[in-house]
Design a protein around this motif. Sequence first.
Motif, PDB file in Angstrom:
ATOM      1  N   VAL A 227       1.213  -1.200   0.363  1.00 39.88           N
ATOM      2  CA  VAL A 227       0.067  -0.058   0.137  1.00 39.88           C
ATOM      3  C   VAL A 227       0.503   1.014  -0.229  1.00 39.88           C
ATOM      4  N   ARG A 228       0.869   2.124  -1.545  1.00 42.65           N
ATOM      5  CA  ARG A 228       1.422   3.835  -1.212  1.00 42.65           C
ATOM      6  C   ARG A 228       0.862   4.637  -0.748  1.00 42.65           C
ATOM      7  N   GLY A 229       1.829   5.434   0.410  1.00 44.09           N
ATOM      8  CA  GLY A 229       1.182   6.263   1.412  1.00 44.09           C
ATOM      9  C   GLY A 229       1.711   7.628   0.697  1.00 44.09           C
ATOM     10  N   SER A 230       1.244   8.468   0.110  1.00 43.19           N
ATOM     11  CA  SER A 230       1.808   9.639  -0.822  1.00 43.19           C
ATOM     12  C   SER A 230       2.515  11.127   0.183  1.00 43.19           C
ATOM     13  N   HIS A 231       3.238  11.751   0.045  1.00 45.91           N
ATOM     14  CA  HIS A 231       3.191  12.920   1.050  1.00 45.91           C
ATOM     15  C   HIS A 231       3.738  14.489  -0.561  1.00 45.91           C
ATOM     16  N   GLU A 262      11.353  25.068   7.446  1.00 47.05           N
ATOM     17  CA  GLU A 262      10.580  25.994   6.801  1.00 47.05           C
ATOM     18  C   GLU A 262       9.345  25.752   6.117  1.00 47.05           C
ATOM     19  N   PHE A 263       8.820  24.682   6.619  1.00 46.71           N
ATOM     20  CA  PHE A 263       8.092  23.614   4.939  1.00 46.71           C
ATOM     21  C   PHE A 263       6.940  23.017   6.556  1.00 46.71           C
ATOM     22  N   THR A 264       5.561  22.520   5.241  1.00 46.33           N
ATOM     23  CA  THR A 264       4.505  21.753   5.695  1.00 46.33           C
ATOM     24  C   THR A 264       4.351  20.309   5.774  1.00 46.33           C
ATOM     25  N   LEU A 265       4.577  19.198   5.880  1.00 48.59           N
ATOM     26  CA  LEU A 265       4.865  17.682   5.371  1.00 48.59           C
ATOM     27  C   LEU A 265       3.005  17.750   4.912  1.00 48.59           C
ATOM     28  N   ILE A 266       2.832  17.664   4.614  1.00 47.49           N
ATOM     29  CA  ILE A 266       1.258  17.440   3.959  1.00 47.49           C
ATOM     30  C   ILE A 266       0.984  15.646   3.283  1.00 47.49           C
ATOM     31  N   GLY A 267       0.330  14.643   4.392  1.00 44.33           N
ATOM     32  CA  GLY A 267       0.092  13.207   3.530  1.00 44.33           C
ATOM     33  C   GLY A 267      -0.776  12.711   5.140  1.00 44.33           C
ATOM     34  N   THR A 268      -1.627  11.299   4.458  1.00 47.84           N
ATOM     35  CA  THR A 268      -1.470  10.597   3.596  1.00 47.84           C
ATOM     36  C   THR A 268      -2.043   9.949   2.999  1.00 47.84           C
ATOM     37  N   THR A 269      -1.726   9.111   1.966  1.00 45.91           N
ATOM     38  CA  THR A 269      -2.375   8.570   1.090  1.00 45.91           C
ATOM     39  C   THR A 269      -2.625   7.425   1.268  1.00 45.91           C
ATOM     40  N   ASP A 270      -3.832   6.501   0.568  1.00 42.48           N
ATOM     41  CA  ASP A 270      -3.674   4.927   1.075  1.00 42.48           C
ATOM     42  C   ASP A 270      -3.559   3.861  -0.084  1.00 42.48           C
ATOM     43  N   ALA A 271      -3.038   3.787  -1.031  1.00 41.40           N
ATOM     44  CA  ALA A 271      -3.174   3.143  -2.369  1.00 41.40           C
ATOM     45  C   ALA A 271      -2.600   2.015  -2.819  1.00 41.40           C
ATOM     46  N   ASP A 272      -3.680   1.010  -3.706  1.00 37.06           N
ATOM     47  CA  ASP A 272      -1.997   0.118  -3.873  1.00 37.06           C
ATOM     48  C   ASP A 272      -1.776   0.250  -4.497  1.00 37.06           C
ATOM     49  N   HIS A 273       0.159  -0.193  -4.481  1.00 37.05           N
ATOM     50  CA  HIS A 273       0.897  -0.382  -5.246  1.00 37.05           C
ATOM     51  C   HIS A 273       1.034  -1.585  -6.113  1.00 37.05           C
ATOM     52  N   ASP A 274       0.916  -1.524  -7.479  1.00 40.68           N
ATOM     53  CA  ASP A 274       1.193  -2.720  -8.021  1.00 40.68           C
ATOM     54  C   ASP A 274       2.983  -2.695  -8.792  1.00 40.68           C
ATOM     55  N   GLU A 281       6.990   6.587  -7.079  1.00 45.96           N
ATOM     56  CA  GLU A 281       6.823   8.898  -6.604  1.00 45.96           C
ATOM     57  C   GLU A 281       4.934   8.048  -6.500  1.00 45.96           C
ATOM     58  N   ALA A 282       4.876   9.437  -5.894  1.00 49.11           N
ATOM     59  CA  ALA A 282       3.365   9.490  -5.638  1.00 49.11           C
ATOM     60  C   ALA A 282       2.742  10.407  -7.079  1.00 49.11           C
ATOM     61  N   SER A 283       1.467   9.641  -7.537  1.00 46.04           N
ATOM     62  CA  SER A 283       1.082  10.055  -8.742  1.00 46.04           C
ATOM     63  C   SER A 283       0.879  11.730  -8.975  1.00 46.04           C
ATOM     64  N   GLU A 284       0.206  11.856  -9.714  1.00 49.88           N
ATOM     65  CA  GLU A 284      -0.589  13.562  -9.885  1.00 49.88           C
ATOM     66  C   GLU A 284      -1.557  13.421  -8.750  1.00 49.88           C
ATOM     67  N   ALA A 285      -2.124  11.800  -9.700  1.00 49.15           N
ATOM     68  CA  ALA A 285      -3.169  12.318  -8.598  1.00 49.15           C
ATOM     69  C   ALA A 285      -3.330  12.336  -7.581  1.00 49.15           C
ATOM     70  N   GLU A 286      -2.675  11.595  -6.402  1.00 47.55           N
ATOM     71  CA  GLU A 286      -2.592  11.733  -5.069  1.00 47.55           C
ATOM     72  C   GLU A 286      -2.306  12.807  -5.204  1.00 47.55           C
ATOM     73  N   ILE A 287      -0.936  14.078  -5.490  1.00 45.90           N
ATOM     74  CA  ILE A 287      -0.876  15.028  -5.203  1.00 45.90           C
ATOM     75  C   ILE A 287      -2.148  16.110  -5.193  1.00 45.90           C
ATOM     76  N   ASP A 323     -11.452  -4.932   1.948  1.00 46.33           N
ATOM     77  CA  ASP A 323     -11.350  -4.402   1.091  1.00 46.33           C
ATOM     78  C   ASP A 323     -10.953  -3.090   0.501  1.00 46.33           C
ATOM     79  N   ARG A 324     -11.062  -1.920   1.044  1.00 48.16           N
ATOM     80  CA  ARG A 324      -9.798  -0.745   1.450  1.00 48.16           C
ATOM     81  C   ARG A 324      -8.273  -0.816   1.529  1.00 48.16           C
ATOM     82  N   PRO A 325      -7.442  -0.603   1.238  1.00 51.99           N
ATOM     83  CA  PRO A 325      -6.163  -0.459   1.550  1.00 51.99           C
ATOM     84  C   PRO A 325      -6.276   0.331   2.830  1.00 51.99           C
TER      85      PRO A 325
END
Length: 491
Positions: A227-231, A262-274, A281-287, A323-325
Motif C-alpha cells: 500500500v503506497r502512502g504519498s506526501h 521552513e515547511f509543512t508536510l501534508i499526507g498521507t494516502t492509501d493506494a494499492d501499489h502494483d 513516487e507520488a502519483s499526480e492523482a495523489e498529489i 476491501d479498502r487499503p
Amino acid sequence: MSALFDLIVIGGGVNGAGVARDAAGRGAKVLLLEAGDLAGGTSSKSTKLIHGGLRYLEYAEFALVREALIERERLWAIAPHTVWPLRFVLPVSEGMRPAWMLRAGLFLYDHIGKREDLSATRTIRLKRDPAGKELLPGPTHGFEYSDCWVDDARLVVLNAKDAARKGAEIRTREAVTSARRDRDGLWQVMTGQGTYRARAVVNAGGPGADDVAGAMGRKPAFGVRRVRGSHIVVRRRFGHDRAYILQLPDTRICFAIPYEGEFTLIGTTDADHDGPLDQVEASEAEIVYLIEAFNANFADPIARTDVVYSYAGVRALVDEGEDRPEAATRGYRLSLSAKSEGAPVLGIYGGKITSYRHVAEEAVDMLGTRLDCLAKPAWTADAPLPGGDFPKLAQPILVRELQADYPFLSEAEALRVARAYGLDAVLWLGEAKACADLGRDFGCGLSEAEVDYLRREEWAQTAEDILWRRTKLGLHMSVEQQAGLEEFLAG
C-alpha cells in the motif's frame, strides 16, 4: 570457508536494524545485509510520527493501539534527540465524526497506553485559538492531543549504529541473490559480493519480504499487501508549531505537520501499489488529492506550484482481504520455520515504525527458543540509542549547550544537529571554534567534518544518502550546493 554468523538479517529498514541491534546486544554474531542504503525504502518515507494511530480505534484495533502507545513512551525515552512531542489539533467538522465519538476515542487514547509526560487531551475553541485562525469558517471547536514526531531514517541509522557498536557487521548495497540450507543444515546466503553462512536468518524485507522468501526458496508465510502512502511538502503555512489531523469526506484522515522549520508536510494516502519497489513516487492523482484535502480545510489555499517536494513509500501490510487499503491492519505477524527444517528462518510481515522495537524484541525472543546465544533477557526497552543518553525532556537544554560550546552554530543549526546526533554531535564537531575548523562548507550548515563522519560511521555513500536520509538538507540546499556535494563525494 565462508564466514559463519549466528544470525543474518536481510533488510536494512527499521525492523531489520532493530533486530540486528537486539540480537547483537544479546551477544550474537550478527550480519545485516541491505540491497540499497539503510532506510532507503519505506522506513524513510513515513509520515514521521511515533503514534498509537488514533483512527485504528475505529477498526477495533485496541491491542495494536495500546502496544503502539506504550512504545511511543519508550522510544521517546531512549531516543529523546530524534523523537519529540508534538501537539495535534483535531477540528470537529459538521458531517464528519461527531464530537462525542472523537472525545471517547481520545479518552481511550489518553488512558490505555501508560501516558506519562505527554500532555493530555484538551478541548479548544477554534475562534479564540491561533490554530482556528488558519482554518476555513465552520468548525467552532475541536480537540488538542499529544503524539510524537520522529526523524524516521535517523531512527534506522541509530539502531544500525548501536548494532555495530555491539559487534554486528552492517553491509549496505549488498543484495541477497539466493539462500539455501547446506549439507550441515546451516543457511548459506549468497550476494554479489560474497557468501555467508548462518545459524539463523531473519527476513526483514518489508514490502519485498515475499521477494526475499522467494530468493530463499520459500513461500511467504503471509500475503503482503503493498500500500503506497504519498506526501507533499510546501512552504510553511502556519504561525504556530502544532500539527493538524483532518477528517475527510471519504472517511480518511490527513495530517498537516510542521516540517524542517521552513515547511509543512501534508499526507498521507492509501493506494494499492502494483509497480516495482525501486520506482515509488507520488502519483499526480495523489498529489491533487492532498492539495484538495488541504484546501477543503484551510483559509490559505495551496496550488500545484506550491508543492516543493513529494515522496511516497510502500507499506508492507498483512493481506487479510480488506476491501479498502486504509482498512488493512497495521499489525504485524511473525513466522518461524519448523524445527524439522533445520536452521531457522523468521519472517516479519507488516507492522509500523512505532512498534519496531517491540517487533524486534519478539522476533529475537522467538529465535532464542532455537539458538542458545539469543536465549538471554530482552534489554532494548530502557537502553538509549546512540546520542540519546539524556532525560527525554532535556532536548532544549541540549540545544542551548551546543550553542554555548559551538557559538558559531545558529539556533536552527544547533537544533538540527541536536535532533540528528544528540550527545554524539561532539564526535564530529570536536574542538571546533569556528565554521572554518569543520572544513569545507557545502551550504545550509553541512560541513566537510559532518560529511566525513556520515561516510565513516553511518554508511553514507551518495549525496542522496546524506541529503535525504542522514539529514533532510536536500529541502534547503540549492541545486548548485547539492551538485557541489556530489562532486566532492565523487572526487
